[in-house]
Design a protein around this motif. Structure first.
Motif, PDB file in Angstrom:
ATOM      1  N   UNK A 259       0.931  -1.620  -0.040  1.00 17.32           N
ATOM      2  CA  UNK A 259       0.348  -0.320  -0.070  1.00 17.32           C
ATOM      3  C   UNK A 259       0.983   1.277  -0.042  1.00 17.32           C
ATOM      4  N   UNK A 260       1.895   1.111   0.818  1.00 15.37           N
ATOM      5  CA  UNK A 260       2.789   1.958   0.820  1.00 15.37           C
ATOM      6  C   UNK A 260       3.659   2.203  -0.993  1.00 15.37           C
ATOM      7  N   UNK A 261       4.372   1.468  -1.238  1.00 12.00           N
ATOM      8  CA  UNK A 261       4.276   0.819  -2.227  1.00 12.00           C
ATOM      9  C   UNK A 261       3.262   1.919  -3.800  1.00 12.00           C
ATOM     10  N   UNK A 262       2.775   1.597  -3.481  1.00 11.25           N
ATOM     11  CA  UNK A 262       1.096   2.253  -4.774  1.00 11.25           C
ATOM     12  C   UNK A 262       0.890   4.235  -4.126  1.00 11.25           C
ATOM     13  N   UNK A 263       1.388   3.779  -2.669  1.00  8.39           N
ATOM     14  CA  UNK A 263       1.468   5.666  -2.431  1.00  8.39           C
ATOM     15  C   UNK A 263       1.932   6.306  -2.887  1.00  8.39           C
ATOM     16  N   UNK A 264       3.853   5.408  -2.386  1.00  6.00           N
ATOM     17  CA  UNK A 264       4.404   6.199  -3.408  1.00  6.00           C
ATOM     18  C   UNK A 264       4.754   6.950  -4.614  1.00  6.00           C
ATOM     19  N   UNK A 265       3.815   5.568  -5.157  1.00  5.16           N
ATOM     20  CA  UNK A 265       3.935   5.993  -6.780  1.00  5.16           C
ATOM     21  C   UNK A 265       2.952   6.649  -7.944  1.00  5.16           C
ATOM     22  N   UNK A 266       1.785   7.130  -6.637  1.00  3.80           N
ATOM     23  CA  UNK A 266       0.751   8.104  -7.061  1.00  3.80           C
ATOM     24  C   UNK A 266       1.563   9.271  -7.460  1.00  3.80           C
ATOM     25  N   UNK A 267       2.283  10.189  -6.173  1.00  4.71           N
ATOM     26  CA  UNK A 267       2.617  11.829  -6.910  1.00  4.71           C
ATOM     27  C   UNK A 267       3.417  11.647  -7.849  1.00  4.71           C
ATOM     28  N   UNK A 268       3.584  10.591  -9.146  1.00  2.00           N
ATOM     29  CA  UNK A 268       4.835  10.970 -10.073  1.00  2.00           C
ATOM     30  C   UNK A 268       3.737  11.599 -11.136  1.00  2.00           C
ATOM     31  N   UNK A 269       2.372  11.541 -11.018  1.00  2.00           N
ATOM     32  CA  UNK A 269       2.037  12.965 -11.959  1.00  2.00           C
ATOM     33  C   UNK A 269       1.588  14.321 -12.124  1.00  2.00           C
ATOM     34  N   UNK A 270       1.813  14.633 -10.889  1.00  2.00           N
ATOM     35  CA  UNK A 270       1.675  15.712 -10.442  1.00  2.00           C
ATOM     36  C   UNK A 270       3.393  16.416 -10.830  1.00  2.00           C
ATOM     37  N   UNK A 271       4.480  15.228 -10.509  1.00  2.00           N
ATOM     38  CA  UNK A 271       5.906  15.781 -11.103  1.00  2.00           C
ATOM     39  C   UNK A 271       6.299  15.972 -12.150  1.00  2.00           C
ATOM     40  N   UNK A 272       5.442  14.807 -13.211  1.00  9.97           N
ATOM     41  CA  UNK A 272       5.298  15.253 -14.757  1.00  9.97           C
ATOM     42  C   UNK A 272       4.648  16.101 -15.089  1.00  9.97           C
ATOM     43  N   UNK A 273       3.644  16.979 -14.333  1.00 13.10           N
ATOM     44  CA  UNK A 273       2.935  17.955 -14.479  1.00 13.10           C
ATOM     45  C   UNK A 273       3.873  19.275 -14.400  1.00 13.10           C
ATOM     46  N   UNK A 274       4.010  19.042 -13.168  1.00 16.23           N
ATOM     47  CA  UNK A 274       5.277  20.001 -12.648  1.00 16.23           C
ATOM     48  C   UNK A 274       6.198  20.411 -13.648  1.00 16.23           C
ATOM     49  N   UNK A 275       6.588  19.117 -14.289  1.00 14.31           N
ATOM     50  CA  UNK A 275       8.279  19.590 -15.276  1.00 14.31           C
ATOM     51  C   UNK A 275       7.612  20.529 -16.434  1.00 14.31           C
ATOM     52  N   UNK A 276       5.413  19.923 -16.981  1.00 23.00           N
ATOM     53  CA  UNK A 276       5.315  20.818 -17.935  1.00 23.00           C
ATOM     54  C   UNK A 276       5.619  22.267 -17.642  1.00 23.00           C
ATOM     55  N   UNK A 277       4.234  22.709 -16.663  1.00 25.53           N
ATOM     56  CA  UNK A 277       4.606  24.229 -15.980  1.00 25.53           C
ATOM     57  C   UNK A 277       6.189  24.700 -16.281  1.00 25.53           C
ATOM     58  N   UNK A 278       7.253  24.198 -15.846  1.00 29.78           N
ATOM     59  CA  UNK A 278       8.850  24.889 -15.999  1.00 29.78           C
ATOM     60  C   UNK A 278       9.608  24.812 -17.099  1.00 29.78           C
ATOM     61  N   UNK A 279       9.063  23.314 -18.496  1.00 29.32           N
ATOM     62  CA  UNK A 279       9.117  24.203 -19.667  1.00 29.32           C
ATOM     63  C   UNK A 279       8.277  24.843 -20.084  1.00 29.32           C
ATOM     64  N   UNK A 280       8.256  26.768 -19.652  1.00 26.63           N
ATOM     65  CA  UNK A 280       6.940  27.408 -20.752  1.00 26.63           C
ATOM     66  C   UNK A 280       8.048  27.508 -21.954  1.00 26.63           C
ATOM     67  N   UNK A 281       7.120  28.004 -22.881  1.00 29.28           N
ATOM     68  CA  UNK A 281       8.015  28.667 -24.799  1.00 29.28           C
ATOM     69  C   UNK A 281       8.891  29.583 -23.879  1.00 29.28           C
ATOM     70  N   UNK A 282       9.583  29.723 -25.013  1.00 27.46           N
ATOM     71  CA  UNK A 282      10.878  30.019 -25.078  1.00 27.46           C
ATOM     72  C   UNK A 282      10.087  31.633 -25.213  1.00 27.46           C
ATOM     73  N   UNK A 283      10.955  32.203 -24.993  1.00 28.97           N
ATOM     74  CA  UNK A 283      10.976  34.006 -24.374  1.00 28.97           C
ATOM     75  C   UNK A 283      11.162  34.381 -25.955  1.00 28.97           C
ATOM     76  N   UNK A 284       9.516  35.289 -26.266  1.00 30.87           N
ATOM     77  CA  UNK A 284       9.571  35.870 -27.720  1.00 30.87           C
ATOM     78  C   UNK A 284      10.677  36.384 -27.860  1.00 30.87           C
ATOM     79  N   UNK A 285      11.227  37.126 -27.348  1.00 29.38           N
ATOM     80  CA  UNK A 285      11.917  38.259 -27.452  1.00 29.38           C
ATOM     81  C   UNK A 285      13.557  37.725 -27.972  1.00 29.38           C
TER      82      UNK A 285
END
Length: 196
Positions: free
Chosen positions: A5-31
């Motif tokens: 149960x703990x092992x399954x609980x530890x792997x559950x936070x992985x989707x938010x982690x990948x969403x934080x990666x996409x949040x950090x990788x924003x579009x390049x600066x237009x300037x």
């Protein structure tokens, strides 16, 4: 059973982690994208000036009577090559030529090369294709130089350097975060292997 149960609980936070990666990788600066494109246009213009001045120097030396024009063209080639190197913003060059960090200084150098390329044009009309290429090259580089000078006066270069530094810092933070996540996954695998 609780371990699974703990092992399954530890792997559950992985989707938010990948969403934080996409949040950090924003579009390049237009300037920064526009600046990179403009640097490419300026480099091509300077390379075109190099080609025109080389062709003019060869023609001048072949005539024999225009030796001074040939020497002048050789200097124009060297300075135009320096314009191309300055557009790479190579740290070694910028270290010794601080004035090229400022866009107004870089633009004045480009204007100087454009004027050198335009000087001593063939008015007799015997080399119409070379004169046309010379006009295109010098006016393109002149326009780039004027844009650099006015952008430098408006402090666009300073804004670009500031945004570039932020982008480099953000990219490094994303790389560090990915490395930490990879290391965490390795440690989780080792922990799970020890439990079994």
């Amino acid at each position: 059973m609780p371990r699974n149960g703990n092992g399954g609980g530890e792997s559950a936070p992985e989707p938010p982690r990948s969403s934080s990666n996409t949040r950090l990788r924003t579009r390049p600066d237009a300037l920064l994208v526009v600046c990179r494109g403009f640097k490419l246009v300026t480099s091509i213009s300077a390379l075109l000036c190099i080609a025109v001045n080389i062709l003019s120097a060869i023609r001048s030396f072949k005539k024999g009577s225009d030796v001074f024009d040939g020497i002048f063209r050789c200097y124009a080639v060297l300075i135009a090559f320096f314009v191309v190197v300055a557009e790479t913003e190579w740290e070694f060059v910028m270290k010794f030529w601080k004035v090229l960090e400022y866009w107004a200084g870089r633009g004045m150098l480009q204007i100087f090369v454009a004027v050198m390329t335009r000087a001593f044009s063939d008015d007799s009309g015997s080399q119409k294709d070379l004169v046309l290429l010379q006009n295109i090259a010098c006016y393109m580089l002149l326009a780039c130089g004027l844009v650099y000078v006015f952008s430098g006066i408006l402090c666009i270069g300073w804004i670009k350097r500031s945004r570039q530094q932020k982008e480099m810092t953000r990219d490094q933070a994303v790389k560090d975060l990915e490395e930490l996540e990879r290391r965490r996954e390795e440690l989780e695998q080792l922990l799970l292997a020890e439990r079994v």
